[in-house]
Design an enzyme around this catalytic site. Sequence first.
Site, PDB file in Angstrom:
ATOM      1  N   ILE A 190       0.855  -1.198   0.000  1.00  0.00           N
ATOM      2  CA  ILE A 190       0.000   0.000   0.000  1.00  0.00           C
ATOM      3  C   ILE A 190       0.887   1.243   0.000  1.00  0.00           C
ATOM      4  O   ILE A 190       1.871   1.315   0.756  1.00  0.00           O
ATOM      5  CB  ILE A 190      -0.933   0.010   1.229  1.00  0.00           C
ATOM      6  CG1 ILE A 190      -1.788  -1.270   1.252  1.00  0.00           C
ATOM      7  CG2 ILE A 190      -1.829   1.245   1.205  1.00  0.00           C
ATOM      8  CD1 ILE A 190      -2.736  -1.381   2.433  1.00  0.00           C
ATOM      9  N   GLU A 233       1.734  -3.941   5.707  1.00  0.00           N
ATOM     10  CA  GLU A 233       0.814  -3.449   4.666  1.00  0.00           C
ATOM     11  C   GLU A 233       1.243  -3.968   3.308  1.00  0.00           C
ATOM     12  O   GLU A 233       1.002  -3.353   2.283  1.00  0.00           O
ATOM     13  CB  GLU A 233       0.716  -1.913   4.671  1.00  0.00           C
ATOM     14  CG  GLU A 233       1.926  -1.192   5.210  1.00  0.00           C
ATOM     15  CD  GLU A 233       3.045  -1.069   4.192  1.00  0.00           C
ATOM     16  OE1 GLU A 233       4.005  -1.859   4.321  1.00  0.00           O
ATOM     17  OE2 GLU A 233       2.967  -0.209   3.301  1.00  0.00           O
TER      18      GLU A 233
HETATM   19  P1  GH3 Z   1       5.488   3.425   0.833  1.00  0.00           P
HETATM   20  O1  GH3 Z   1       4.561   4.102  -0.098  1.00  0.00           O
HETATM   21  O2  GH3 Z   1       6.914   3.662   0.474  1.00  0.00           O
HETATM   22  O3  GH3 Z   1       5.186   1.978   0.953  1.00  0.00           O
HETATM   23  O4  GH3 Z   1       5.284   4.092   2.264  1.00  0.00           O
HETATM   24  P2  GH3 Z   1       4.500   3.503   3.497  1.00  0.00           P
HETATM   25  O5  GH3 Z   1       4.190   4.635   4.402  1.00  0.00           O
HETATM   26  O6  GH3 Z   1       3.339   2.705   3.030  1.00  0.00           O
HETATM   27  O7  GH3 Z   1       5.551   2.500   4.100  1.00  0.00           O
HETATM   28  P3  GH3 Z   1       6.230   2.451   5.516  1.00  0.00           P
HETATM   29  O8  GH3 Z   1       7.001   1.164   5.501  1.00  0.00           O
HETATM   30  O9  GH3 Z   1       6.985   3.696   5.788  1.00  0.00           O
HETATM   31  O10 GH3 Z   1       5.042   2.377   6.534  1.00  0.00           O
HETATM   32  C1  GH3 Z   1       4.204   1.266   6.607  1.00  0.00           C
HETATM   33  C2  GH3 Z   1       3.119   1.563   7.596  1.00  0.00           C
HETATM   34  O11 GH3 Z   1       2.170   0.496   7.689  1.00  0.00           O
HETATM   35  C3  GH3 Z   1       3.676   1.781   8.984  1.00  0.00           C
HETATM   36  C4  GH3 Z   1       2.876   0.860   9.851  1.00  0.00           C
HETATM   37  O12 GH3 Z   1       2.454   1.475  11.025  1.00  0.00           O
HETATM   38  C5  GH3 Z   1       1.683   0.495   8.992  1.00  0.00           C
HETATM   39  N1  GH3 Z   1       1.143  -0.808   9.356  1.00  0.00           N
HETATM   40  C6  GH3 Z   1       1.739  -2.017   9.284  1.00  0.00           C
HETATM   41  N2  GH3 Z   1       0.915  -2.979   9.758  1.00  0.00           N
HETATM   42  C7  GH3 Z   1      -0.226  -2.376  10.145  1.00  0.00           C
HETATM   43  C8  GH3 Z   1      -1.451  -2.826  10.714  1.00  0.00           C
HETATM   44  O13 GH3 Z   1      -1.671  -4.014  10.982  1.00  0.00           O
HETATM   45  N3  GH3 Z   1      -2.415  -1.900  10.956  1.00  0.00           N
HETATM   46  C9  GH3 Z   1      -2.210  -0.587  10.672  1.00  0.00           C
HETATM   47  N4  GH3 Z   1      -3.204   0.254  10.919  1.00  0.00           N
HETATM   48  N5  GH3 Z   1      -1.080  -0.120  10.155  1.00  0.00           N
HETATM   49  C10 GH3 Z   1      -0.085  -0.987   9.889  1.00  0.00           C
HETATM   50 MG    MG Z   2       3.717   0.906   1.946  1.00  0.00          MG
END
Ligand code: GH3
Ligand code: MG
Length: 321
Positions: A190, A233
């Site tokens: 995502i 994500e």
């Molecule tokens: P990019 O477009 O480069 O992929 O940026 P990004 O912000 O999507 O990627 P980044 O790796 O910086 O952040 C991923 C985010 O996804 C941070 C984390 O808190 C969130 N995340 C991961 N797992 C979950 C979850 O189970 N629930 C929620 N609400 N957020 C989640």
């Molecule tokens: Mg992402």
Amino acid sequence: MSEISTILEQRDSPLVLVVDDDVFMRLQLRRAMEQEGYQVVEAPNGEQGLEDYKHLHPDIVLLDALMPIMDGFTFCAKLQALPSGDRTPVLMITGLEDEESVAQAFAAGATDYVTKPIHWAVLRQRVKRLIQQSQLHRQLESANQVLQRLALVDGLTQLANRRCFDQHLYQSWQRLARERLSLTLILCDIDCFKAYNDTYGHQAGDDCLQQIAKTISSCARRPADLAARYGGEEFALILPSTESRGGVKVAQDVQYKVKALQLPHNSSQASHSVTLSLGIATVVPQFDSNPSVLVTLADKALYQAKAAGRNQYCTSQTSLY
Ligand code: GH3
Ligand code: MG
């Protein structure tokens, strides 16, 4: 048949199937079992007993050894072959005390053995214990099935989890190496999801993950395809027997359906709604390498899609929009 329908409708206590050709013995067993609060069905020979078993799935069978038409030993052997027949306790009640008959009964699948004349207190205790054991066994089996499922499913999205992904990828790799067919992997991430959480809150982030998971899952159409939650994500689609072109089609389908969801994302750099970046990789698996090759290629393609501005897919060789 009317007795059977009544029992099927009112199954609130353990059901005992008594198979004996002696009417008087059946009557005595019925009385003793009904005193314990069990329901009872009677059959005069093994053949009728098997029919009743198939309809009623009793909790225990009390079985005579020598009967006309079909004896107790044959009944036991045939019962083992029926679905869950090997899990129903069979208590043989017989006048045969010789070593050979006892051995034959256990070899045919009897769970326990008591001899006539019946010691009624002993019989009651044995029946009670055998029913308890088989109920416990059944509970353990269903708890085990639930645990096995939980071990392979992601709690938030109900998609296959990483462990299931690893297993499926390995199995597909081995199979397609034998069949010399292509295996395609799509990694979907995502876009700007950290910003989504920051803008709309973590709960909304979870809801978004669930919707995206459902959408990606709907794009895995063939029985051997698998949609999985790969990480936070990040999602994955394993597409066995699929060439690169087929992978691109599935990626386009994912993109199209995610766009159609129109989930607002005002803090995204890529669009005003939630979007994905996708990396597609295809290889013909080889026995002397392992699936991590494919994951690395898909990951690189995903990185390219991110670097090129997000909301797009790349294949492991070329960038496509
Ligand atoms: P990019 O477009 O480069 O992929 O940026 P990004 O912000 O999507 O990627 P980044 O790796 O910086 O952040 C991923 C985010 O996804 C941070 C984390 O808190 C969130 N995340 C991961 N797992 C979950 C979850 O189970 N629930 C929620 N609400 N957020 C989640
Ligand atoms: Mg992402």
